[in-house]
Enzyme design. Sequence first.
Site, PDB file in Angstrom:
ATOM      1  N   ASP A 192       0.842  -1.194   0.000  1.00 26.19           N
ATOM      2  CA  ASP A 192       0.000   0.000   0.000  1.00 26.19           C
ATOM      3  C   ASP A 192       0.876   1.243   0.000  1.00 26.19           C
ATOM      4  O   ASP A 192       2.109   1.149  -0.045  1.00 26.19           O
ATOM      5  CB  ASP A 192      -0.999  -0.013   1.169  1.00 26.19           C
ATOM      6  N   ASP A 240      -5.579  -6.071   8.213  1.00 26.02           N
ATOM      7  CA  ASP A 240      -4.179  -5.943   8.618  1.00 26.02           C
ATOM      8  C   ASP A 240      -4.089  -5.142   9.900  1.00 26.02           C
ATOM      9  O   ASP A 240      -4.960  -4.321  10.193  1.00 26.02           O
ATOM     10  CB  ASP A 240      -3.348  -5.265   7.521  1.00 26.02           C
TER      11      ASP A 240
END
Length: 422
Positions: A105, A269
């Site tokens: 990301d 996450d």
Amino acid sequence: MKFFFADSQDMVDPSFDFETEARAEWRVRQRHDLYAHEIFRNPPYDGILVSKAIVDGNRSSSSRYSLAQRQRFWRSGVKSFFRIRGRTGSVGESSSQSALMTMGDCGAFSYVKEEYPPLSTDEVVEFYERCGFDIGISVDHVILAFENEVRLPGLEDVNVEWRRRQDITLELAQEFYGRCDKGRVGFAPMGVAQGWSVESYAESVAQLQKMGYRKIALGGMVPLKTTAILQCLERIESVRRPDVTLHLLGVTRCDYVSEFQKYGVTSFDSTSPFMQAFRDGKDNYHTADRTYLAVRVPQSEGNAQLQNRIRSGELSQEEVRRLEEKCLKSLARYDRKCLSLDETLDSVLEYERVHHPRADRTHSYREVLADRPWANCVCEICRKIGIHVILFRGAERNRRRGFHNLVTFYTRLQSELETSKR
């Protein structure tokens, strides 16, 4: 439901001697230190999430990697860098069938104060592609706000900045998907939905689906209460296509995984179980049914407050060092059952009255020492280093305690998932 651990270069040195606190002379951190998935026979997560901001940094945030590490990461790729072996699986496979997955990301929280994300779609695509990620998340701009729909009777009342950030996120998601469309990249694209309400999150998901996304991450939910997250998921469910799966960015709510699953959430996450080992004021060591406070035994030579008091003449360096050594030896003897609980606690508190005179952790220390949770744990960390795992002292102990917490969390997650199947 897959759990991704967000990397921040958290490793431990296997050559570290807990008695002498010395390291092997030949130790090279990147070559010899171990990640959590290398210590445990069964890794305590299904995948690793790596932020470009952590690796490369940006104008708002510095890199956690050295120049040599960054070059090696780009040159060898994410799987080689983290020494991930075996074939790559998919989100639908069990951990026994596949190797650890990798997700990339942008690290949007690192530039949350910026007017516009400080990196381009092309830069991000190149990062994911060259480094061999399995899943790549589009560039987004976090909206740090959440409002009840009752207070937002119409879109004209929406904060202009919130709408601007959502528009930026969706525009960049469209651009990102265009770069990834028709299998032109080796990773699966995941779009980000940002919002400030249940309706705005649903609107983002609906637009991302129209673009072609089948994997969507929900961002900006870390500060939200679980009830608000569930309200968003329930509203999103009314627009979500059956073949679209959701990922929760930074959200750890183990008690609610079965409910999350009902709304199409297949992964999330977090670093919370790991970080609590050394950033939490009370819940440092986790077990299946409770948490404990770690015993504070700071390194006298590495503690800035102690050193300032020593330099000012308030404390004697020799006396501080004597009490520190006495405390450590008492704890080691207690671990071997050669010293009583009361004698051990006296040594711990005697040193604490020096390094933290205003604290009174007597009850918490007595509790963790009496219960001896490390002796009842079968994880590789506790079996190897014993009582050292509950000592709040230096990175080598603190990180290992964090790794233990990951095992405890992951075991609990699997139990919750098994229960939800019944």
